[in-house]
Design an enzyme around this catalytic site. Sequence first.
Site, PDB file in Angstrom:
ATOM      1  N   GLU A 108       0.798  -1.229   0.000  1.00 12.56           N
ATOM      2  CA  GLU A 108       0.000   0.000   0.000  1.00 12.56           C
ATOM      3  C   GLU A 108       0.826   1.271   0.000  1.00 12.56           C
ATOM      4  OE1 GLU A 108      -3.009  -0.143   3.043  1.00 12.56           O
ATOM      5  OE2 GLU A 108      -4.098  -1.693   1.991  1.00 12.56           O
TER       6      GLU A 108
ATOM      7  N   GLU B  64      -5.416  -8.429  -0.119  1.00 11.89           N
ATOM      8  CA  GLU B  64      -6.215  -8.235   1.092  1.00 11.89           C
ATOM      9  C   GLU B  64      -7.650  -7.904   0.707  1.00 11.89           C
ATOM     10  OE1 GLU B  64      -4.841  -5.265   3.929  1.00 11.89           O
ATOM     11  OE2 GLU B  64      -2.756  -5.890   3.656  1.00 11.89           O
TER      12      GLU B  64
HETATM   13  C1  GBH Z   1      -4.918  -2.432   5.053  1.00 11.79           C
HETATM   14  O1  GBH Z   1      -5.066  -1.057   4.906  1.00 11.79           O
HETATM   15  C2  GBH Z   1      -3.563  -2.754   5.623  1.00 11.79           C
HETATM   16  O2  GBH Z   1      -2.695  -3.257   4.644  1.00 11.79           O
HETATM   17  C3  GBH Z   1      -3.620  -3.703   6.776  1.00 11.79           C
HETATM   18  O3  GBH Z   1      -2.388  -3.706   7.410  1.00 11.79           O
HETATM   19  C4  GBH Z   1      -4.761  -3.301   7.661  1.00 11.79           C
HETATM   20  O4  GBH Z   1      -4.781  -4.009   8.863  1.00 11.79           O
HETATM   21  C5  GBH Z   1      -6.023  -3.543   6.901  1.00 11.79           C
HETATM   22  O5  GBH Z   1      -6.025  -2.887   5.687  1.00 11.79           O
HETATM   23  C6  GBH Z   1      -7.286  -3.146   7.628  1.00 11.79           C
HETATM   24  O6  GBH Z   1      -7.328  -1.779   7.843  1.00 11.79           O
HETATM   25  O7  GBH Z   1      -8.718   6.532   9.613  1.00 11.79           O
HETATM   26  O8  GBH Z   1     -10.290   7.336   7.989  1.00 11.79           O
HETATM   27  O9  GBH Z   1      -8.032   8.132   7.903  1.00 11.79           O
HETATM   28  C7  GBH Z   1      -6.296  -0.656   4.352  1.00 11.79           C
HETATM   29  C8  GBH Z   1      -6.276   0.781   3.985  1.00 11.79           C
HETATM   30  C9  GBH Z   1      -5.751   2.845   4.958  1.00 11.79           C
HETATM   31  C10 GBH Z   1      -7.739   1.804   5.530  1.00 11.79           C
HETATM   32  C11 GBH Z   1      -5.868   3.726   6.176  1.00 11.79           C
HETATM   33  C12 GBH Z   1      -7.877   2.704   6.720  1.00 11.79           C
HETATM   34  C13 GBH Z   1      -7.407   4.892   7.551  1.00 11.79           C
HETATM   35  C14 GBH Z   1      -8.530   5.751   7.154  1.00 11.79           C
HETATM   36  N1  GBH Z   1      -6.384   1.600   5.164  1.00 11.79           N
HETATM   37  N2  GBH Z   1      -7.243   3.950   6.444  1.00 11.79           N
HETATM   38  S1  GBH Z   1      -8.910   7.032   8.246  1.00 11.79           S
END
Ligand code: GBH
Length: 481
Positions: A198, A387
């Site tokens: 990512e 994922e």
């Molecule tokens: C993935 O990210 C990761 O690769 C993994 O490690 C993680 O555990 C999994 O998904 C579940 O989250 O708080 O509104 O600003 C997914 C993409 C990017 C989604 C960060 C959540 C935070 C959004 N993620 N995002 S916010």
Amino acid sequence: MDRRNFMKTGMAMGGAALATGGGTLAATRAAAATASDLSFPKDFLWGCATASYQIEGAVKEDGRGLTNWDVFSHTPGKVANNDTGDVACDSYHRYNEDIALLKNLGVKAYRMSIAWSRIFPEGRGKFNQKGLDYYNRVIDALLAAGIQPNVTMFHWDLPQALPGGWQNRDTAKAFADYAGFMAGKLSDRVHRFMTVNELRCFTDLGHMVGIHAPGLKLPQAQVNQVRHHGCLAHGLGVQAIRANAKAGTEVGIADNASIFVPVIETPEHIEATKKAMREENAMFLTAVMEGKYTDAYLKSAGADAPKVQAGDMAAIASPLDFVALNIYTPTFVKANPEDPRGYTPLPHLDHSPRMASPWLYVGPEAAYWGVRAVSEMWNPKAIYISENGTSADDKLNDKGLVDDGDRIMYLRNYLGQFRRAAVEGYPLKGYFLWSLMDNFEWADGYALRFGLHHVDYATQKRTPKLSAQWYKELIRRNALV
Ligand code: GBH
């Protein structure tokens, strides 16, 4: 009695009453049942995913070096409840138990990541044999269980000792050296590597939004530079892995490209979807697939555009054996001739459905359109879903079980759309469910749970949720269930 036998019985019991025109309703239904056979392609690779910092714990053991996430999680106020990954799921010590969970599910593959700082505690230079020994033990145990390891080289835990972290271009080079080294050590047993996880998260969330390590909010020019270094790390990593791995080793990226979904499935909106996918990922997957930053991105960045050295873009676009996508949430988009971009993304609305994580809007069509748009735009040799999964309101009930119908609802819908893509012939080869078990959910700490297995963090007891039973049956049948 299955559906077809039921229909036959229905016929025997007076099917004439069901006769319709030239055929019978029963025959029509039987044909429809065949057409709606919910199986996945033969040899579809079913797996689960995890990442080192989220599950391992043992952060001071066997010579592991400090990482950005150790520092960030120990900074008060950065992570929910001030949780840290110090212990996490203790998988460093309990990996055999975790592999038994995988084996019980019947998965054929496991996506795991390597903690760079277990191998090179300072990011480069001094090598730590004990760190490598750990991953050798895990990989050998997976193979003994008949499970194919798929290894991500970097899932956000960056050695803290690297000066400037991702702001420093040298980190991309250090990553490539480390990735090449690991490929040399593991490719006798690991046949598929993912460089980084990512791009948008470890660059933007850490350096622009500030909610992930290292928690910075930099000016846009510096953010764009960090993004460039992230892409460069991937590209140099691909080259280093190829240079050091056994022939036949597959190399790709695990990216969370922003996924757009046409609000109506008509040619104009589908075209808008692809435009949005291309432009909104211009600084990440588009650069990786095309070897250049789009004109629109460079124009809008203006003086803040990244500084690119000769050869960078060619390295970034090093040919890949596959593209892996982390797909969670959609953005709906419509064609709009009045918008200079030709498309307008639609905001999520107050009542747009979402899961336990506030960001996790439900949109199963993201599964289909993510695969389709990436295929049609860039024609990768293969696509994996590295994922997909969801947080849910997982509490043990009075019987000590988790009946996570909400997770099953989410997964079944998304998998229906992945299946649609596979059946239509897009090169979707496999799926890694996030996650094998509840784990350290970054800024959300242990408050949000994504696992098929519930983890009691006080005792480290793993308990299969109902969704684990569901996934196991799906794998057994190789069909939606
Ligand atoms: C993935 O990210 C990761 O690769 C993994 O490690 C993680 O555990 C999994 O998904 C579940 O989250 O708080 O509104 O600003 C997914 C993409 C990017 C989604 C960060 C959540 C935070 C959004 N993620 N995002 S916010």
